[in-house]
Design a protein around this motif. Sequence first.
Motif, PDB file in Angstrom:
ATOM      1  N   ASN A 145      -7.499  -7.002 -11.141  1.00 43.93           N
ATOM      2  CA  ASN A 145      -8.668  -6.110 -12.086  1.00 43.93           C
ATOM      3  C   ASN A 145      -9.739  -6.329 -12.646  1.00 43.93           C
ATOM      4  O   ASN A 145     -10.364  -7.513 -12.068  1.00 43.93           O
ATOM      5  N   ASN A 169      -5.491 -11.273 -10.740  1.00 42.59           N
ATOM      6  CA  ASN A 169      -5.184  -9.830 -10.622  1.00 42.59           C
ATOM      7  C   ASN A 169      -5.351  -8.858  -9.910  1.00 42.59           C
ATOM      8  O   ASN A 169      -4.575  -7.776  -9.635  1.00 42.59           O
ATOM      9  N   ARG A 229      -6.368  -2.868 -15.158  1.00 43.15           N
ATOM     10  CA  ARG A 229      -5.203  -2.404 -14.874  1.00 43.15           C
ATOM     11  C   ARG A 229      -4.921  -1.670 -13.562  1.00 43.15           C
ATOM     12  O   ARG A 229      -5.801  -0.046 -14.589  1.00 43.15           O
ATOM     13  N   HIS A 230      -5.788  -1.173 -12.872  1.00 45.24           N
ATOM     14  CA  HIS A 230      -5.474   0.284 -11.854  1.00 45.24           C
ATOM     15  C   HIS A 230      -4.289   0.320 -11.025  1.00 45.24           C
ATOM     16  O   HIS A 230      -3.693  -0.386 -10.661  1.00 45.24           O
ATOM     17  N   TYR A 231      -3.628   1.856 -11.393  1.00 47.64           N
ATOM     18  CA  TYR A 231      -2.504   2.735 -10.293  1.00 47.64           C
ATOM     19  C   TYR A 231      -2.632   2.889  -9.937  1.00 47.64           C
ATOM     20  O   TYR A 231      -3.556   4.147 -10.150  1.00 47.64           O
ATOM     21  N   LYS A 232      -1.728   3.376  -8.302  1.00 50.25           N
ATOM     22  CA  LYS A 232      -2.171   4.377  -7.860  1.00 50.25           C
ATOM     23  C   LYS A 232      -1.315   5.450  -8.620  1.00 50.25           C
ATOM     24  O   LYS A 232       0.173   5.424  -8.652  1.00 50.25           O
ATOM     25  N   VAL A 233      -2.496   6.549  -8.704  1.00 50.03           N
ATOM     26  CA  VAL A 233      -1.687   7.936  -9.286  1.00 50.03           C
ATOM     27  C   VAL A 233      -1.633   8.848  -8.182  1.00 50.03           C
ATOM     28  O   VAL A 233      -2.587   8.927  -7.458  1.00 50.03           O
ATOM     29  N   HIS A 234      -0.584   9.449  -7.900  1.00 50.87           N
ATOM     30  CA  HIS A 234      -0.350  10.821  -6.986  1.00 50.87           C
ATOM     31  C   HIS A 234      -0.333  11.445  -8.086  1.00 50.87           C
ATOM     32  O   HIS A 234       1.350  12.109  -9.210  1.00 50.87           O
TER      33      HIS A 234
END
Length: 182
Positions: free
Chosen positions: A10, A8, A15-20
């Motif tokens: 990771n 996936n 888990r890595h999320y794109k944060v704005h």
Amino acid sequence: MDSYLDINNNYFGVRHYKVHVTKEKIKPLRFITSVISYAIFIWLLLVGLMLLAYVADIKIRAAKGDTSPPVYNAYVVLTGSMVPEIMPKDVVVTKKREAKHLEVGDIITFLDPRLSNIIVTHRIKAKYYDATTNKYTFQTKGDANNTADFTLAEDTNIIGEVIFKIPKIGYIQSILATKGGL
């Protein structure tokens, strides 16, 4: 495929999320209330520090045997004799001044011997100097009174000249002086 990546995408199972990051717009009313609350806090802090310095000054001078009034003092006005300049429940702050520096028109706080040394705040209407005793006396009158005071205020009874007033703060003192306030 890289050994650290799993299926996936990771790293190490995280888990890595794109944060704005977006800056939240502050509502004008909230901004105004926060500014006012900070101003009130700073004002109360300064008043507290002044009261602390005032009490410390009195205690230090009392420990040294000096019982004279301090240079700066505050009094709650109880009557309407100085209306409209000073209203009942206003607090007047006085500064000790030499009698020779007081002038006609100044508002002074003094001990009135005819009223069992009650503290009075009135305006100077006339200034007299007695060269034989090297003393000053003052004819005073409340702005709302019809006549001048019956007795002259002697320079030894003058506590100080009113330098400013704080409207309606005397109500706090009235509340604190009751059983419910203490």
